[in-house]
Design a protein around this motif. Structure first.
Motif, PDB file in Angstrom:
ATOM      1  N   GLU A 164       0.825  -1.204   0.000  1.00 39.53           N
ATOM      2  CA  GLU A 164       0.000   0.000   0.000  1.00 39.53           C
ATOM      3  C   GLU A 164       0.863   1.260   0.000  1.00 39.53           C
ATOM      4  O   GLU A 164       0.467   2.294  -0.549  1.00 39.53           O
ATOM      5  N   ASN A 165       2.067   1.152   0.557  1.00 40.21           N
ATOM      6  CA  ASN A 165       2.989   2.288   0.525  1.00 40.21           C
ATOM      7  C   ASN A 165       3.426   2.655  -0.891  1.00 40.21           C
ATOM      8  O   ASN A 165       3.789   3.806  -1.151  1.00 40.21           O
ATOM      9  N   ILE A 166       3.401   1.665  -1.819  1.00 41.01           N
ATOM     10  CA  ILE A 166       3.813   1.968  -3.193  1.00 41.01           C
ATOM     11  C   ILE A 166       2.615   2.090  -4.136  1.00 41.01           C
ATOM     12  O   ILE A 166       2.792   2.126  -5.354  1.00 41.01           O
ATOM     13  N   GLY A 167       1.419   2.141  -3.575  1.00 41.64           N
ATOM     14  CA  GLY A 167       0.273   2.466  -4.411  1.00 41.64           C
ATOM     15  C   GLY A 167      -0.807   1.422  -4.555  1.00 41.64           C
ATOM     16  O   GLY A 167      -1.797   1.645  -5.269  1.00 41.64           O
ATOM     17  N   TYR A 168      -0.654   0.255  -3.921  1.00 42.01           N
ATOM     18  CA  TYR A 168      -1.733  -0.738  -3.981  1.00 42.01           C
ATOM     19  C   TYR A 168      -2.953  -0.195  -3.235  1.00 42.01           C
ATOM     20  O   TYR A 168      -2.819   0.379  -2.147  1.00 42.01           O
ATOM     21  N   ALA A 169      -4.127  -0.373  -3.824  1.00 46.48           N
ATOM     22  CA  ALA A 169      -5.354   0.231  -3.306  1.00 46.48           C
ATOM     23  C   ALA A 169      -5.663  -0.256  -1.890  1.00 46.48           C
ATOM     24  O   ALA A 169      -5.977  -1.437  -1.695  1.00 46.48           O
ATOM     25  N   PRO A 170      -5.604   0.636  -0.891  1.00 45.07           N
ATOM     26  CA  PRO A 170      -5.827   0.189   0.497  1.00 45.07           C
ATOM     27  C   PRO A 170      -7.241  -0.290   0.756  1.00 45.07           C
ATOM     28  O   PRO A 170      -7.461  -1.173   1.589  1.00 45.07           O
TER      29      PRO A 170
END
Length: 387
Positions: A164-170
């Motif tokens: 999630e830190n690199i952009g995976y949808a939380p």
């Protein structure tokens, strides 16, 4: 929504490969424990057959291997995947690992149906630059596409945070840990005797083991350095390594075995099918990973009531609890000290630590409980799609 069998929910699993590895073994365990009267499970493998493909077929579950080993064969594989999904008419498509997740997304896109899409992310990501360039590109591409997934399942909380830190949808993320078959992985006194006889060792020989395929992220180099330190200090301990690429064809291990204290005490078993028996034969199990999500080897050793020494990466410390020792990654001195500390304990004390570890798995990480969580998810997604 029509399915291949109106009485069952059809789930097509798309996985990168089916050699022996953590994700592959977890898929097999899940398939072995789902309610087959309620779920129609299918498997698509992007590359060629592997040992786990045979294990899955033995369950009576079909496996299609697409042979995607190059860009050209990869394009053909996508076409075959589209054709397969059109015929299977799945209720759910589930990806496993980065390439499997991307292929699952592409396959769903090409059939033109908004089938629920599950992604499975099964590793932490401390430094994406340490991944293979092609894999790093897929990871970043999947981050951009992640909002299209209905659910992203992480097998560790650490992996979820990293991605999630690199952009995976939380908003798509959820945690679903690995599960372990404690009827297969269990204390087995006969296994201790059998492995020592196989290796030509005395019954009382101490065995410290590591079960993992060869990969720099698994920390074999650190294990070998710690083994050298321990071997120099004590003559009662032997070291057992098992996994794909962990054999006499690998120069890393050949060179280590030639070191002054290790000849005759480093045992390379390669890829084996009897991992449960090998694990149960150990006195100490070591998982010295540099990067990890939820290492199957830890849960399997705990199930066998074998105390563990693990590095503090991913969810390893949280999984282990009081079942052994936790050390910093890439520090062979500390790793050797922790192994030695456990070896110095009275056998009864080590056994108590091991049994405490097994009880932890029984309570929190049994395959039955984990498989039920998958089935509950499948039902909820299928019901939402039908609504």
């Amino acid at each position: 929504m029509p399915t291949a069998n109106v009485n069952r929910i059809v789930v097509v699993h798309v996985i990168t490969g089916l050699n022996v590895g953590g994700a592959e073994r977890m898929l097999w365990k899940l398939l072995a424990h789902v309610d087959r009267e309620r779920f129609d499970m299918r498997v698509v493998c992007l590359i060629g057959d592997g040992p786990v493909a045979d294990d899955i077929r033995a369950l009576g579950i079909p496996v299609l291997c697409l042979g995607a080993r190059s860009p050209v064969s990869g394009l053909k594989a996508v076409g075959r995947l589209r054709k397969y999904l059109l015929a299977a008419r799945p209720d759910i498509v589930q990806g496993w690992m980065y390439h499997g997740n991307f292929a699952a997304w592409a396959g769903r896109l090409l059939i033109g149906r908004r089938v629920p899409l599950i992604w499975g992310v099964r590793q932490s990501l401390y430094d994406i630059n340490k991944e293979k360039p092609g894999t790093a590109k897929i990871i970043r591409l999947c981050a951009w596409l992640s909002g299209a997934a209905t659910k992203i399942l992480y097998n560790s909380q650490t992996a979820r945070q990293h991605h999630e830190n690199i952009g995976y949808a939380p908003e798509r993320g959820d945690w679903l840990p690995n599960g372990f078959d404690t009827d297969v992985f269990r204390p087995e006194p006969a296994a201790r005797t059998a492995l020592r006889e196989e290796l030509g060792l005395q019954p009382q020989a101490a065995l410290v083991g590591m079960v993992a395929r060869y990969d720099p992220m698994k920390g074999h180099a650190n294990f070998l350095k710690a083994a050298q330190l321990l071997a120099e200090r004590r003559n009662d301990v032997h070291f057992v390594l098992a996994g794909r690429g962990v054999d006499s064809q690998n120069r890393v291990f050949v060179d280590a075995e030639r070191s002054s204290a290790l000849p005759g005490r480093l045992h390379l078993l390669g890829e084996r099918q009897d991992i449960a028996s090998i694990t149960a034969a150990l006195d100490i199990a070591v998982t010295p990973s540099v990067s990890e999500g939820f290492a199957n080897a830890i849960g399997e050793a705990m199930s066998c009531a074998v105390p563990c020494v693990v590095t503090d990466v991913g969810d390893s410390a949280a999984v282990l609890g009081d079942g052994g020792r936790v050390v910093v990654a890439e520090d062979s001195q500390t790793l050797a000290a922790a192994i030695g500390e456990l070896l110095d304990l009275a056998p009864e004390r080590r056994q108590a630590i091991g049994m405490q570890a097994r009880q932890r798995v029984l309570e929190q990480f049994s395959i039955q409980a984990v498989a039920q969580r998958y089935q509950d998810l499948y039902r909820s997604l299928a019901a939402a799609e039908d609504a």
